[in-house]
Design a protein around this motif. Sequence first.
Motif, PDB file in Angstrom:
ATOM      1  N   PRO A 527       0.545  -0.840   0.124  1.00  0.00           N
ATOM      2  CA  PRO A 527      -0.242   0.338  -0.061  1.00  0.00           C
ATOM      3  C   PRO A 527       0.855   1.684  -0.296  1.00  0.00           C
ATOM      4  CG  PRO A 527       0.169  -0.933   2.336  1.00  0.00           C
ATOM      5  CD  PRO A 527       0.751  -1.467   1.307  1.00  0.00           C
ATOM      6  N   VAL A 528       2.035   1.273   0.254  1.00  0.00           N
ATOM      7  CA  VAL A 528       2.906   2.388   0.196  1.00  0.00           C
ATOM      8  C   VAL A 528       3.876   2.905  -0.754  1.00  0.00           C
ATOM      9  CG1 VAL A 528       2.811   2.462   2.514  1.00  0.00           C
ATOM     10  CG2 VAL A 528       4.469   1.759   1.635  1.00  0.00           C
ATOM     11  N   GLU A 529       3.817   1.639  -2.035  1.00  0.00           N
ATOM     12  CA  GLU A 529       4.900   1.649  -3.241  1.00  0.00           C
ATOM     13  C   GLU A 529       3.687   2.178  -3.851  1.00  0.00           C
ATOM     14  OE1 GLU A 529       7.805  -2.058  -2.838  1.00  0.00           O
ATOM     15  OE2 GLU A 529       6.062  -2.011  -1.381  1.00  0.00           O
ATOM     16  N   SER A 530       4.344   2.655  -5.098  1.00  0.00           N
ATOM     17  CA  SER A 530       4.209   2.826  -6.695  1.00  0.00           C
ATOM     18  C   SER A 530       4.595   1.437  -7.686  1.00  0.00           C
ATOM     19  CB  SER A 530       4.331   4.044  -6.961  1.00  0.00           C
ATOM     20  OG  SER A 530       3.674   4.137  -8.520  1.00  0.00           O
ATOM     21  N   ILE A 531       3.159   1.333  -8.019  1.00  0.00           N
ATOM     22  CA  ILE A 531       4.054   0.225  -9.676  1.00  0.00           C
ATOM     23  C   ILE A 531       5.568   0.117  -9.812  1.00  0.00           C
ATOM     24  CG2 ILE A 531       3.174  -1.151 -11.412  1.00  0.00           C
ATOM     25  CD1 ILE A 531       0.485  -0.320 -10.970  1.00  0.00           C
ATOM     26  N   THR A 532       6.060   1.473  -9.822  1.00  0.00           N
ATOM     27  CA  THR A 532       6.866   1.959 -10.788  1.00  0.00           C
ATOM     28  C   THR A 532       8.619   1.806  -9.814  1.00  0.00           C
ATOM     29  OG1 THR A 532       5.517   3.313 -11.452  1.00  0.00           O
ATOM     30  CG2 THR A 532       8.247   3.653 -12.263  1.00  0.00           C
ATOM     31  N   ALA A 533       8.985   1.161  -9.382  1.00  0.00           N
ATOM     32  CA  ALA A 533       9.694   1.278  -8.663  1.00  0.00           C
ATOM     33  C   ALA A 533      10.514   2.383  -8.518  1.00  0.00           C
ATOM     34  CB  ALA A 533      11.425  -0.048  -8.957  1.00  0.00           C
ATOM     35  N   GLY A 534      10.831   2.715  -6.792  1.00  0.00           N
ATOM     36  CA  GLY A 534      12.080   3.657  -6.212  1.00  0.00           C
ATOM     37  C   GLY A 534      10.539   4.564  -5.715  1.00  0.00           C
ATOM     38  N   PHE A 535       9.630   5.077  -6.432  1.00  0.00           N
ATOM     39  CA  PHE A 535       8.499   5.765  -5.882  1.00  0.00           C
ATOM     40  C   PHE A 535       7.791   5.212  -4.082  1.00  0.00           C
ATOM     41  CE2 PHE A 535       8.845   6.871 -10.262  1.00  0.00           C
ATOM     42  CZ  PHE A 535       9.679   8.209  -9.658  1.00  0.00           C
ATOM     43  N   TYR A 536       7.576   5.749  -3.793  1.00  0.00           N
ATOM     44  CA  TYR A 536       6.459   5.553  -2.806  1.00  0.00           C
ATOM     45  C   TYR A 536       6.030   6.509  -2.161  1.00  0.00           C
ATOM     46  CZ  TYR A 536      10.488   2.876  -1.809  1.00  0.00           C
ATOM     47  OH  TYR A 536      11.440   1.666  -3.046  1.00  0.00           O
TER      48      TYR A 536
END
Lengths: 651, 314, 139, 145
Positions: A527-536
């Motif tokens: 729940p705290v991550e975006s699908i795109t790695a490195g974005f929260y």
Amino acid sequence: MKRIGVFVCHCGINIANTVDVDRVVEELRKDPRITHAQSYIYMCSDPGQELVRDTIKNEKLDAVVVAACSPSLHELTFRQASAEAGLNPYQCEIANIREQCSWVHEDRERATAKAVKIIKSIVAKTYLNESLEPIRVPINRRAMVIGGGIAGIQASLDIANSGYEVVLVEREPSIGGHMAQLSETFPTLDCSQCILTPKMVEVGKHPRIKLMTYSEVEEVSGYVGNFTVKIRRKAPSVDWATCTGCGECMEKCPVKVPSEFNRGLDDRGAIYVPFPQAVPNKPVIDRDNCVYYRTGKCKLCESTCEVGSIRFDQEDEIVEEEVGAIVVATGYETLPLQRIAEYGGGEVPDVIDGLAFERLLSASGPTVGEVRRPSDGKVPKEVVFVQCAGSRDPERYQPYCSRICCMYTTKHAMLYKHRVHDGQPYIFYIDVRTGGKGYEEFYHRAEEEEGVVYLKGKVASIFRDGDQTVVWGTDSLAGRNVEIRADLVVLATAVVPGTGVQDLAKKLKIQTGENGFLNEAHPKLRPVESITAGFYLAGCGQSPRDIPDTVAQASGAASKVTALFSKDEMEQDPMIAAVDEDVCGGCRVCISVCPYDAREYDEEEEIAVVNEALCEGCGACVAACPCGATQQSNLTDRQILEMITASLGEE
Amino acid sequence: MTRVAYYPGCALKERSAHLERPALGAAEKLGFELDELDSWTCCGAVPPPSEERIMNLVAPIRILKDVRDTGDEVLVTICDFCYNSLKRANHRVSTSDLDRKRVNAFLRENQPKRDYLPSTEEDYRDYLGEVQVMHLLEYLRDVVGFEEIAQSRSTELSGLRLAPYYGCVMLRPEDEIGLDSVENPTIIEDFLVALGAETVAYPYRTVCCGSYLSVSFPESSARLCSNIISSAAEKGADAIVVSCPLCFYNLDSRQKMISELYPGTKSIPILYFTQVLGMAMDLDISDLGFDKHYVDPEPVVEKALGSLKGGGSR
Amino acid sequence: MFEPKIVCFVCKWCTSAGADLAGTSRLKYSPNGINLRFMCSSRVDPEHIMWAFRQGADGVLVGGCHPGDCHYQDGNYRTQTRMALLRRVLDQLGIESSRLRLEWISAAEGKKFAEVMDNFSEELRKKGPLSLASKEMTV
Amino acid sequence: MAEGADNETTPRLRLDREKVRGEFGKRLDSLSEQHILACYQCGNCSSGCPLAEEMDLLPSTVMHLVQLGQSEAVLNSRSIWVCASCLQCTVRCPKGIDIQKVMDVLRQMALAEGIDHFGPDQVDPRNAAEVPQPGLVSAYRKLST
């Protein structure tokens, strides 16, 4: 001959109800390329994974296909399980027969046939899979937080206190966000400023936090661990390095424009700090409203400033920051009153929104905490609160529940009673939602002890009549319609994503959902991550939430960032472009199509090569390559053609 | 002179005929002719409680098809009921494949004899929603232009405080009618301002007058009308302006019942928008149809404007 | 009744995620298509599509992110250009170019994915199977 | 008026699956082309209804009873006849339900039980001679078979 094992999951009844799993296994066993096929009720469970591991060993499998749910859920699980059994993890593939088959079809016969085709297409790919090693890239252990509300503040402090540097970027001249506007907070009624300002000060002074207010993200490039961010530092027209924050200039400014911070209930000058506790406590000049920028004359602030900090010729500055992770904490706005025509459309002076009422209640607000209505400054005795103003209305406004309104309206009514003892608050609601610690008790207190009247029914219309504001509603529990001639009406307007979030999301290449909120990688498990790695993600930019949830999510995002930073380097998917040097003719088409500058021309060898750290594995260059010299690891043209053939089945 | 096809509907030809005359006269002064269709039937007034949807469509679509076949693209009406039923039927046929096919199949097989129209089955051309249905107010706003009307008016209505009344079916449902905002309409206000009158704001302008309940539950309708009238009067309106013959009847003639049921309700004249237009275009008072009102508007109008053309000694 | 075979090239970030959403929302649609999941629609080579038709596909769907939403910046624009060119070639080869569909389906558009699958399947049902004669021409 | 309206007691509703998800709701859905279960009881239809004061059941209560399959209660109510089809509820429903249409269908169902709710004999002749035709046409189309 490669030995492939296929494991078909029943997923309880989720797959087995629509897909005849036994028949699927039977069909697979007929395929000469498949060494082993079997099913199990929950393949992702411990015994299920154990089964996969044991079979890999016992059957001496070279590759594994698990036919189950979407690879976005358990690809990692099974690759790990395969690795534990000694298999190269890239020899494990997932066939999605749940989300894209059993859940979306009803005809058992056809769903079963489709499941077989799906699995066979993945088997065809897996048959040609190579054993790959992940690519290792270094991590820049420095974070950026976008948005300086309570979410951004909390995330910044948590990351900085773990020992990493943080760049905090805030669009407004001060951090603090909407929480700085609130009077007291539910359900404890502690003062919002009292709990927020110490944190703001801590951010301002923290040795590891680089604070950039009045700044906006212009451009982001790079990838997880290695982002480069361009930031526009808007010109405050004041040299903040020398400004002492004395405030003399603001006193002298002749301009009066409605204060955004006080929701238009009073005025600010053209040179201003948004509120007295601002961090940094340095003014900016609002050039759209400044007399000097409009007419070329005035400069009263300049002549007042003893240290000579006014800079009318200051220009926006573009700065670059290198970071390894980005927390997006962009927050919310509320639906403008003007949008709701049946509630006066912003034209009725004594119809205000919840944030404006917070300012009326706030001891530091324009009325110093006395509740006085905007039209004539009278203390209102009959106050109506209208919930779901624009929420839960898929036909005309926002379809979702804004989640915070039930509680803050209850708080408003209660605080109003504390200020105006002989006043009567009424709350029109559709449902009262009190899902939080101490919330239900707070609601009971409002009803039982404070005498707040709750009326179940949505208000149809609001209009002005003399100096009163008439509310037409219903009390569906009494089965009667209701008219209240109110002195003040407070609308709990819908929580909507902050302005500019769409643009920002585009720049960051992260996804937003249909209501414009930022999308998380998984609604339950990530729940705290975006699908795109490195974005929260933290706070209301993702969906409406209250302060405790926001702070919890911000700390969650921060801990994800520190987990990433706990390693020197990270592993990246090796399914990237690879060049057959003997075939490449050096035409350089691939270089022109690569969005990441990952394709370079080797002058010496006269061929185009791949920069493995930069390649994201989109495959655009592979499709563009005219001679087939570039292939994608484990998704070569040959694999794709085999997959197509397998997906079409026999006949 | 520009000619535009015009559908009067039953009320405006008979019981409310006095409201049509000023429309025809004012149009002429504005340089266009409301050319009544050669032959027309009832529009259906409201969708009946029938599960056989197609029958709701037959009457209005036959009217619109005839309009199209005679080469017209626009049809103007001055009654809210006609406007609503024609426009909604048109919308239905334009957006639903099924309804379009069914109603055309029915009409193709049941063509009435019209000496001026083709009537063999081979000549039948499916009606696809080609005609644009316009309320006269809409025509004045979008084709003639309120600014043009402000330029052409011969009598200044300043001093006359008028309360616009929209009622129900002129605006609703919004997605099918689309004439103006259902919550905050301005078309009648804009129209009255163009004529130089002053408008009065009051909360009941889009609240129903009871419509056909006037027949089945007259007291209920009287209560609603008393709310509307009292509110407008309290805000200082000289008269209420309506655009529907049923609203006109309920608000005007019901004032007898209202005064019995709710003693003390102020009496207030009701004006049809065509009459207000007629006044501004300097029509003779005998053409305004004031003699058919229950509450005579003449004293109020005279007080505000001085005597009207041909008036003073009716 | 004739049931067309459809090969669907879907990108991982948007269209496949949209198809997953159709699943988690339990929408129902025609089971005529098999999804082949790529990182990006720009991985789709026109040759793959020709191969699919040759191998017996009656229709091909290419699904990507909406313009401006591509996870790889502008991959979907490349796809769009490639598909436009390929359509012309298909027409010349006697394969109706409408048998190749390009759709932008985001991760939030589960409903759209289901609708596209239903609608495309129905359209191909009406068209009937891709004729052998034209298939030979693709070789 | 049917007996239900004058009933001063409030007998308990007896619910079972036949009733709450039975033919009545399905038929209403199909005739009105609306989805009755979409109503989540916000009450906006009642709040804005100018005739609510004349009704024994608020429009939102009618919707709720319909969801529970309580055909007798709604078909015997005064509310369905007092509705003036002014469409205020329809344009404000947050779920886009055409509530006026639902009322229309309820009237039709009641009429199908065999009684003309409103016949020519019930109208005051003086009234009938004066009311503009759309009023008469509408009244008979809405309120009689």
